[in-house]
Design an enzyme around this catalytic site. Structure first.
Site, short mmCIF file in Angstrom:
data_model
loop_
_atom_site.label_atom_id
_atom_site.label_comp_id
_atom_site.label_asym_id
_atom_site.label_seq_id
_atom_site.Cartn_x
_atom_site.Cartn_y
_atom_site.Cartn_z
N ASP A 26 9.26 2.52 1.27
CA ASP A 26 8.10 3.20 1.84
C ASP A 26 8.07 2.88 3.32
O ASP A 26 7.65 1.79 3.72
CB ASP A 26 6.82 2.73 1.13
CG ASP A 26 5.58 3.42 1.69
OD1 ASP A 26 5.67 4.04 2.77
OD2 ASP A 26 4.51 3.31 1.04
N LYS A 52 3.05 9.86 8.38
CA LYS A 52 2.40 9.41 9.60
C LYS A 52 3.04 9.95 10.89
O LYS A 52 2.69 11.03 11.31
CB LYS A 52 2.26 7.89 9.58
CG LYS A 52 1.31 7.44 8.45
CD LYS A 52 0.66 6.10 8.64
CE LYS A 52 -0.55 5.95 7.75
NZ LYS A 52 -0.32 5.25 6.49
N PHE A 101 0.86 -1.18 0.00
CA PHE A 101 0.00 0.00 0.00
C PHE A 101 0.89 1.23 0.00
O PHE A 101 1.78 1.35 0.84
CB PHE A 101 -0.91 0.03 1.23
CG PHE A 101 -1.79 1.26 1.26
CD1 PHE A 101 -2.93 1.33 0.48
CD2 PHE A 101 -1.46 2.35 2.05
CE1 PHE A 101 -3.73 2.48 0.49
CE2 PHE A 101 -2.25 3.50 2.07
CZ PHE A 101 -3.39 3.56 1.28
#
Ligand SMILES: *Cc1c(COP(=O)(O)O)cnc(C)c1O
Length: 401
Positions: free
Chosen positions: A215, A244, A130
């Site tokens: 990532d 995040k 993702f």
């Protein structure tokens, strides 16, 4: 569900929170919820951290926003500190994880363009990954259900199964410029890459002159007990996307790169109106103060090990419910037998524990990095109580034939 003026893109709970304190969120009635969700790995320092609150208030009294055409001192400072603390030699700030990935993808492709190899634009990515919800990052993620209905997918991505080095090597062509991978897959099912696989990817990149792009939007920034999750494998990547936790709840992301890799990203190649603005980077610096404080990551590492140990005990106690244990550090998961969406709702409504589902029916646990062992034990007991309640309900239903 009450009527809402919002796009229906989320199956929202009606629950909302009024305030937060450390590991806990409180609803309008003052009911406390133990937070093992962290707004999806965002609230790294929990809720209401005094140092972060002070940083944001201080910044709000100064200049909220200027533009990246001016120098932003807090942004310069955060970039320099990230460079000093990591493999990176240059940083581009964004507002989100997907934008950090967009910058990473553009930087990788542009590096080869500037070298006179514009035909090298293809990126090898992985199934179960993702990378965000922009047109570029849904193509990078390759999840068919996120791509369907949005027109042709952006070309230039190939997907292979994570863990299979031979498949990665077989997918390399003269067009390949980079490998893109989550060091620990979050959304897809909490799958940690092995050190050997990460080292193998680095070796393939070196052999074929490709860039290794990581990532670490979810698994990075302390969550596994090291600043970056890739550090466990001893490798050095070329580009890393983070977001995040970097803003502790203030929207902020970043693309970190080696200096030669970032060198072609000159004026005109990329930009962002808000990326790294004074408010965001003031908070970002405050987050970094805490994460780089001596002992902080050691404590996260210890709590990650405690969580793994307690989940192992839970799995032994409830073998009919827990199929498999996954993850790394405080990005932990258990593959369970009850449907995870219902189970997450049950934990929330009946046991006041906030957790989150992931692909492959995995229950994902993402506590703030300030979690204590007592918090971990409390969360485990809540999950155990939910399993016990399901057992009791199942037992009380008369058998149907
Ligand atoms: C959340 C996430 C993203 C996307 O971040 P947004 O801020 O939602 O754009 C990208 N990659 C990974 C691994 C993520 O967990």
């Amino acid at each position: 569900m009450s009527m809402s003026a919002l796009f229906g893109t989320y199956a929202r709970s009606e629950l909302s929170f009024e305030r937060g304190e450390g590991m806990r969120l409180f609803d309008q009635n003052g009911v406390a919820y133990l937070d093992f969700h962290s707004g999806i790995a965002v609230n790294a320092l929990g809720h209401g951290d005094a140092h972060l609150v002070a940083a944001l208030k201080g910044a709000a009294e100064k200049v909220w926003h200027t533009s990246n055409v001016f120098t932003i001192p807090e942004q310069e400072r955060l970039a320099q500190r990230l460079v000093d603390a990591t493999f990176a030699e240059a940083v581009f700030f964004t507002n989100s994880g997907a934008e950090a990935l967009e910058c990473a993808i553009k930087t990788a492709r542009h590096y080869f363009f500037a070298k006179g190899e514009p035909e090298r634009f293809e990126i090898i990515a992985f199934t179960g990954s993702f990378h965000g919800r922009t047109m570029g990052t849904i193509a990078a993620g390759g999840n068919p259900s996120y791509l369907e209905g949005f027109g042709p997918a952006m070309p230039g991505f190939k997907h292979v199964a994570p863990g299979d080095l031979a498949a990665v090597e077989a997918a390399i062509t003269p067009q390949t410029c980079a490998i893109l991978i989550e060091t620990v897959q979050g959304e897809g099912g909490v799958t940690a890459m092995t050190n050997e696989f990460m080292q193998g990817l680095r070796a393939l990149c070196d052999k074929h002159g490709m860039l290794l792009v990581l990532d670490e939007v979810q698994c990075g920034y302390g969550r596994t007990g090291r600043f970056f999750a890739f550090e466990w494998s001893g490798i050095t990547p070329d580009i890393v996307a983070v977001a995040k936790a970097i803003g502790g709840g203030f929207p902020l992301g970043a693309c970190l790169a080696k200096g030669d890799v970032a060198a072609s990203m000159v004026p005109g190649t990329h930009g962002s109106t808000y990326g790294g603005n004074p408010l965001a980077t003031a908070v970002g610096n405050a987050v970094l103060d805490r994460i780089l404080a001596p002992g902080f990551l050691d404590q996260v590492n210890q709590m990650g090990q405690k969580l793994a140990w307690h989940l192992q005990q839970l799995a032994q106690r409830f073998p009919d419910f827990v199929v498999e244990q996954r993850g790394k550090g405080l990005l932990a998961g258990i593959k369970i037998t009850p449907p995870v969406r219902d189970f997450v709702a049950r934990l929330r409504d009946d046991h006041k524990l906030l957790a989150i589902g992931a692909g492959d029916n995995v229950l994902r646990l993402l506590p703030p990095l300030i979690v204590s062992e007592a918090d971990i034990e409390e969360a485990i007991e809540k999950i155990a109580a939910a399993f016990t309640a399901i057992e009791a309900e199942t037992a009380s239903v008369p058998a149907v034939d």
